[in-house]
Design an enzyme around this catalytic site. Structure first.
Site, PDB file in Angstrom:
ATOM      1  N   LYS A  54       4.544   6.254   3.277  1.00 28.05           N
ATOM      2  CA  LYS A  54       3.234   6.182   2.624  1.00 28.05           C
ATOM      3  C   LYS A  54       2.478   5.030   3.278  1.00 28.05           C
ATOM      4  O   LYS A  54       3.073   4.206   3.959  1.00 28.05           O
ATOM      5  CB  LYS A  54       3.388   5.917   1.126  1.00 28.05           C
ATOM      6  CG  LYS A  54       4.328   4.748   0.807  1.00 28.05           C
ATOM      7  CD  LYS A  54       4.545   4.555  -0.687  1.00 28.05           C
ATOM      8  CE  LYS A  54       5.537   5.530  -1.281  1.00 28.05           C
ATOM      9  NZ  LYS A  54       4.922   6.608  -2.045  1.00 28.05           N
ATOM     10  N   ARG A  55       1.186   4.946   3.054  1.00 24.47           N
ATOM     11  CA  ARG A  55       0.419   3.831   3.616  1.00 24.47           C
ATOM     12  C   ARG A  55       1.025   2.495   3.167  1.00 24.47           C
ATOM     13  O   ARG A  55       1.578   2.387   2.086  1.00 24.47           O
ATOM     14  CB  ARG A  55      -1.041   3.910   3.184  1.00 24.47           C
ATOM     15  CG  ARG A  55      -1.836   4.894   3.986  1.00 24.47           C
ATOM     16  CD  ARG A  55      -3.280   4.898   3.555  1.00 24.47           C
ATOM     17  NE  ARG A  55      -3.915   3.632   3.827  1.00 24.47           N
ATOM     18  CZ  ARG A  55      -4.380   3.260   5.014  1.00 24.47           C
ATOM     19  NH1 ARG A  55      -4.274   4.071   6.047  1.00 24.47           N
ATOM     20  NH2 ARG A  55      -4.969   2.094   5.164  1.00 24.47           N
TER      21      ARG A  55
ATOM     22  N   THR B 229       1.570  11.935  -3.653  1.00 26.05           N
ATOM     23  CA  THR B 229       1.827  13.345  -3.324  1.00 26.05           C
ATOM     24  C   THR B 229       3.066  13.448  -2.438  1.00 26.05           C
ATOM     25  O   THR B 229       3.730  14.472  -2.431  1.00 26.05           O
ATOM     26  CB  THR B 229       0.617  13.991  -2.613  1.00 26.05           C
ATOM     27  OG1 THR B 229       0.150  13.090  -1.604  1.00 26.05           O
ATOM     28  CG2 THR B 229      -0.499  14.278  -3.599  1.00 26.05           C
TER      29      THR B 229
ATOM     30  N   LYS C 201       2.194  -0.632  -3.380  1.00 25.55           N
ATOM     31  CA  LYS C 201       3.248   0.368  -3.179  1.00 25.55           C
ATOM     32  C   LYS C 201       4.627  -0.300  -3.001  1.00 25.55           C
ATOM     33  O   LYS C 201       5.653   0.345  -3.027  1.00 25.55           O
ATOM     34  CB  LYS C 201       2.917   1.244  -1.978  1.00 25.55           C
ATOM     35  CG  LYS C 201       1.644   2.080  -2.180  1.00 25.55           C
ATOM     36  CD  LYS C 201       1.301   2.876  -0.921  1.00 25.55           C
ATOM     37  CE  LYS C 201      -0.041   3.584  -1.009  1.00 25.55           C
ATOM     38  NZ  LYS C 201       0.007   4.852  -1.774  1.00 25.55           N
TER      39      LYS C 201
ATOM     40  N   LYS D  80       6.361  16.138  -2.178  1.00 24.86           N
ATOM     41  CA  LYS D  80       6.892  16.755  -0.952  1.00 24.86           C
ATOM     42  C   LYS D  80       8.396  16.500  -0.863  1.00 24.86           C
ATOM     43  O   LYS D  80       9.185  17.392  -0.524  1.00 24.86           O
ATOM     44  CB  LYS D  80       6.187  16.168   0.281  1.00 24.86           C
ATOM     45  CG  LYS D  80       4.714  16.557   0.355  1.00 24.86           C
ATOM     46  CD  LYS D  80       3.880  15.659   1.274  1.00 24.86           C
ATOM     47  CE  LYS D  80       2.399  15.846   0.928  1.00 24.86           C
ATOM     48  NZ  LYS D  80       1.520  14.850   1.572  1.00 24.86           N
TER      49      LYS D  80
ATOM     50  N   HIS E 225      -9.651   8.603  -7.367  1.00 23.16           N
ATOM     51  CA  HIS E 225      -8.322   8.603  -6.746  1.00 23.16           C
ATOM     52  C   HIS E 225      -7.624   7.253  -6.754  1.00 23.16           C
ATOM     53  O   HIS E 225      -6.580   7.096  -6.130  1.00 23.16           O
ATOM     54  CB  HIS E 225      -8.401   9.057  -5.283  1.00 23.16           C
ATOM     55  CG  HIS E 225      -8.745  10.496  -5.113  1.00 23.16           C
ATOM     56  ND1 HIS E 225      -7.798  11.496  -5.051  1.00 23.16           N
ATOM     57  CD2 HIS E 225      -9.934  11.105  -4.996  1.00 23.16           C
ATOM     58  CE1 HIS E 225      -8.399  12.660  -4.883  1.00 23.16           C
ATOM     59  NE2 HIS E 225      -9.703  12.453  -4.850  1.00 23.16           N
TER      60      HIS E 225
HETATM   61  C1  26V Z   1      -7.355   2.133  -1.474  1.00 28.47           C
HETATM   62  C2  26V Z   1      -7.734   0.819  -1.394  1.00 28.47           C
HETATM   63  C3  26V Z   1      -6.828  -0.160  -1.964  1.00 28.47           C
HETATM   64  C4  26V Z   1      -7.453  -1.486  -2.145  1.00 28.47           C
HETATM   65  C5  26V Z   1      -8.323  -1.871  -1.007  1.00 28.47           C
HETATM   66  C6  26V Z   1      -9.392  -0.870  -0.674  1.00 28.47           C
HETATM   67  C7  26V Z   1      -8.942   0.501  -0.773  1.00 28.47           C
HETATM   68  C8  26V Z   1      -9.728   1.506  -0.255  1.00 28.47           C
HETATM   69  C9  26V Z   1      -9.333   2.798  -0.339  1.00 28.47           C
HETATM   70  C10 26V Z   1      -8.162   3.103  -0.938  1.00 28.47           C
HETATM   71  C11 26V Z   1      -7.747   4.493  -0.997  1.00 28.47           C
HETATM   72  C12 26V Z   1      -8.200   5.051  -2.256  1.00 28.47           C
HETATM   73  C13 26V Z   1      -8.132   6.504  -2.334  1.00 28.47           C
HETATM   74  C14 26V Z   1      -6.777   7.096  -2.109  1.00 28.47           C
HETATM   75  O1  26V Z   1      -6.379   7.372  -1.003  1.00 28.47           O
HETATM   76  N1  26V Z   1      -6.092   7.375  -3.183  1.00 28.47           N
HETATM   77  C15 26V Z   1      -4.869   8.122  -3.168  1.00 28.47           C
HETATM   78  O2  26V Z   1      -5.214   9.460  -3.500  1.00 28.47           O
HETATM   79  C16 26V Z   1      -4.092  10.317  -3.559  1.00 28.47           C
HETATM   80  C17 26V Z   1      -4.625  11.708  -3.832  1.00 28.47           C
HETATM   81  O3  26V Z   1      -5.177  11.775  -5.092  1.00 28.47           O
HETATM   82  C18 26V Z   1      -3.129   9.844  -4.636  1.00 28.47           C
HETATM   83  O4  26V Z   1      -2.001  10.681  -4.638  1.00 28.47           O
HETATM   84  C19 26V Z   1      -2.698   8.416  -4.383  1.00 28.47           C
HETATM   85  O5  26V Z   1      -1.922   7.946  -5.452  1.00 28.47           O
HETATM   86  C20 26V Z   1      -3.928   7.544  -4.196  1.00 28.47           C
HETATM   87  O6  26V Z   1      -3.561   6.237  -3.775  1.00 28.47           O
END
Ligand code: 26V
Length: 774
Positions: free
Chosen positions: A511-512, A619, A517, A623, A327
């Protein structure tokens, strides 16, 4: 018995008061219990069916379910009846907006899991979820002097009427020096039309024994409670990503806790049915939602060995039983655990991992391939994505471009080794929640035009296109949006104290909060517009409200700095009488699924401005498209597919593409851009020229330095804000110029009408076909 009667009976049975006299909480409990009573039969029948047929299990550390009461009523077709009943007693079904969201997730990944469950149940597919029942979900957010403050999220404050505790199916999870009980709480997942009810099983950590009487007897009261505390902390809190470093050991415990319990649970059910365990993969397939559940791989092998299989047999089963979804391409997010930690907490799991790694070495040698970036145990670390890619039968990305990037870059060593394992499954969203429930006005409009088949077959929306040339239709569509905007404006006025109305353009970024982003780029463009309005260089600017919703991980200082910066901009801009008839900025507090439901229905412009190549899919973009917003975005993630579906002429695409960034990245000098572009310089300088105050923390200066100088761990402006600034601002002004005409609303209309592809129903069908084989 109808639902009305069931609710009245529930009230009578449990509360000894009239419905009119109940507190909102009591009313909520009564309605939920009555609804739960209605689904028992279907639920049992579906559990039984899954004993006979192959079932897919979605293993995820996050399920962002939001509020269940409305979505369950919609899916059961009971919404109107219940609203009517409450009305008869002088109550309003809207009172359930006081109910807390189940926010057991951070963002896209967790919400995707929830959308998939809704879709699978609606499609009648055997898909159950496994996760953690966190005591506290994602923190509650407030602002104090513009700074984010976090508070614990006590999401079960009003109880948890949608779950059933199943004491008899508790599992035991064993760590090196202690063991805990995993007690399942099962949440029925009701498909639309209620023909299928699947199950989300969330594990809660509890002590092996309720209470240490020996210690209590010896007057060691603290000691007596200690075991309880130790166990309960495992499922106490959801980790906000980015802050896992502090509690890494606890995070690893969480991951093992829920995967071990889930694997144990699946095996137990097979043993009960007398399924030979070498046929495991004919009955079950586990989808690993990112790397968080990857310990399920060695755990399955360990347990199969315990049941008498040898390693080779167990390994062969595992190779057919797992699939892995990636992801993110952010390097920091690909989990690695120190060997020392894994060994000290999970020695048996470590031993199995060593054998898998030996197997891998043998295989690489046999093919004459390098071990580089492939070994699972490498440099004192256990690489979870490598473990997943090696053992899983399928690996997938979540949008076309993202799958391309993981093949060419993030996971290229694995693509080289196993090209046949790689799939793309572009994300989707459930239209039941994001249109039917979140946007009843637009839903009704659509249903009046093309019928209601879209609720289960979103590609039906194409049929709207035959209305696109009619002015009257476009006007009706526009009027739906205006009413939705009026409603959101009222909500924002009450909750945030900011005055906006439906005449404004609602330009939203929800979004986060993360550097990639680029909320900061959005902020910069607002500062530029503000300056332009002040000095008269921007004329005829249509009133715009820039609306942000985001949480920053508590340990992510820069993200919190960006929130403070935007709040400072809002404070200044909203108070400036020279411009505040045309420009408003609002950062909504405690953005969550329920807030998103309100915002997506009212947005005109969807900001999807990540640096090209960084957002796996997104996503929220889907929406907002479905709700008839145009995308102001980069060619990144699913934006590309959105533009492809709606037609590029109906979106506002700007900025560098992946190829551009590839080309310039080695000689990119943001400082040069900064020095040569007066406006850009003036805007960036507001970070440290006293225009805005960071309360003496130095975070604004640090943001500026990250852009111009970089830091020990990254180059200057690693997400190309300065590079994209000009084309972003130009495109944003073009949006402003185009807004409000028939042509504008036709673009919006085309977005809704072209959103069919982005149903999670389509995505789930893809997984069933390509990966799960169910
Ligand atoms: C992101 C990060 C960013 C850098 C620092 C550490 C860290 C740890 C976790 C994450 C989240 C990664 C997983 C995530 O939420 N991905 C999101 O998944 C969505 C569903 O597939 C997708 O639409 C988003 O683009 C994606 O960011």
């Amino acid at each position: 018995m109808g639902i009305k009667k069931a609710i009245l009976k529930e009230v009578e049975r449990s509360l000894c008061k009239g419905l009119e006299a109940l507190s909102t909480k009591e009313l909520y409990t009564a309605v939920s219990n009555a609804v739960m009573g209605k689904i028992n039969d279907v639920y049992s029948a579906c559990l039984k069916k899954k004993e006979e047929e192959k079932t897919a299990y979605y293993l995820s550390a996050e399920f962002l379910m939001g509020r269940s009461v409305y979505s369950n009523l919609v899916n059961l077709g009971m919404e109107e009846e219940v609203a009517e009943l409450l009305n008869e007693y002088g109550r309003d079904i809207k009172c359930f907006e006081e109910v807390e969201d189940a926010a057991l997730g951070n963002g896209g990944l967790g919400r995707l899991a929830a959308c998939f469950l809704d879709s699978a149940a609606t499609l009648g597919k055997n898909l159950d979820g496994y996760g953690i029942r966190y005591r506290y979900g994602l923190f509650k957010q407030s602002f104090s002097d513009g700074f984010q403050k976090e508070e614990a999220d006590d999401w079960t404050r009003w109880g948890d009427p949608w779950s059933r505790r199943v004491e008899s199916e508790a599992q035991v999870v064993v760590f090196k020096t202690f063991a805990v009980r995993a007690v399942p709480y099962d949440m029925p997942i009701i498909g639309y039309g209620a023909k299928t009810v699947n199950r989300l099983r969330l594990w809660q950590a509890e002590p092996m024994e309720n209470f240490d009487f020996a210690r209590f007897d010896a007057c060691d009261y603290r000691g007596a409670y200690k075991a309880r505390e130790e166990a309960e902390k495992i499922s106490a809190v959801l980790y906000p990503n980015d802050s896992a470093d502090k509690g890494r050991r606890l995070r690893l415990m969480q991951e093992y806790f829920f995967t071990s319990a889930s694997v144990g649970d699946i095996i137990d059910r097979m043993l009960e049915k007398e399924v030979p365990l070498d046929e495991f993969a004919d009955h079950a397939v586990m989808q690993l939602n990112d790397t968080h559940p990857v310990l399920a791989v060695p755990e399955l092998i360990r347990r199969l060995e315990e049941h008498g299989m040898d390693f080779d047999e167990a390994f062969a089963v595992a190779k057919k039983a797992f699939a892995y979804t990636n992801h993110t391409v952010m390097g920091e997010a690909l989990e690695k655990w120190s060997v020392k930690l894994v060994k000290s907490l999970l020695p048996e799991i470590y031993a199995v991992t060593v054998r898998i790694n030996d197997e891998l070495k043998r295989e690489l040698k046999a093919c004459g391939l390098s071990e580089e970036r492939r070994l699972i145990i490498d440099g004192g670390l256990v690489h979870m994505a490598r473990l997943a890619c090696y053992v899983a039968g399928a690996v997938n990305g979540v949008a076309e471009i993202h799958t391309g990037i993981i093949k060419a870059d993030t996971l290229k060593e694995w693509y080289e080794l196993y090209p046949e394992k790689f799939f793309n499954e572009t994300n989707g969203i459930t239209q039941r929640r994001w249109l039917r429930l979140a946007n009843p006005r637009l839903s009704d409009y659509i249903t009046r035009r093309i019928g209601d088949k879209w609720i289960t077959e979103l590609s039906e929306l194409e049929k709207l296109k035959s209305f696109a040339e009619s002015r009257q239709e476009i006007e009706k569509f526009a009027s739906v949006k205006r009413k939705n905007k009026r409603e959101l404006a009222r909500f924002i006025r009450e909750r945030e104290g900011v005055e906006i109305d439906e005449s404004y353009i609602f330009d939203v970024q929800i979004k986060r909060l993360h550097e990639y982003k680029r909320q900061l780029l959005n902020a910069f463009s607002i500062v530029a517009i503000y300056k332009g309005l002040k000095d008269g260089s921007i004329k005829d600017f249509k009133p715009t409200a820039f609306i942000f919703g985001a949480k920053a991980a508590p340990a992510y200082t820069r993200a919190k700095g960006i929130i403070k910066y935007i709040n400072e901009i809002a404070k200044k801009v909203n108070a400036d009488e020279e411009t505040n008839d045309r420009l408003k900025v609002v950062f909504v507090s405690d953005y969550n699924v329920s807030y998103a439901e309100k915002i997506v229905a009212a947005a005109d412009v969807s900001e999807q401005i990540s640096a090209a190549g960084t957002e796996a899919s997104g996503t929220g973009n889907m929406k907002l498209m479905l709700g008839g917003a145009v995308t102001l975005g980069t060619f990144d993630g699913a934006n590309i597919e959105i533009a492809e579906e709606a037609g590029e002429e109906n979106e506002y695409i700007f900025g560098a593409r992946v190829e551009d960034i590839e080309r310039i990245k080695d000689r990119y000098e943001p400082k040069k851009l900064y020095s040569s572009d007066k406006l850009l310089k003036a805007v960036v300088d507001t970070l440290d020229d006293g225009t805005f105050s960071d309360g003496g923390t130095g975070i604004f200066a640090e943001l500026k330095s990250a852009l111009l100088e970089g830091a020990s761990w990254h180059k200057a402006d690693n997400y190309y804000l300065l590079y994209d600034f000009k084309s972003y601002l130009e495109t944003k002004l073009k949006v402003n110029a185009d807004y409000g005409t028939d042509e504008w609303y036709r673009k919006c209309f085309m977005n809704t009408a072209s959103a069919g592809k982005f149903s999670s129903d389509r995505t789930v069908i893809g997984y069933c076909r390509d990966i799960w084989k169910i």
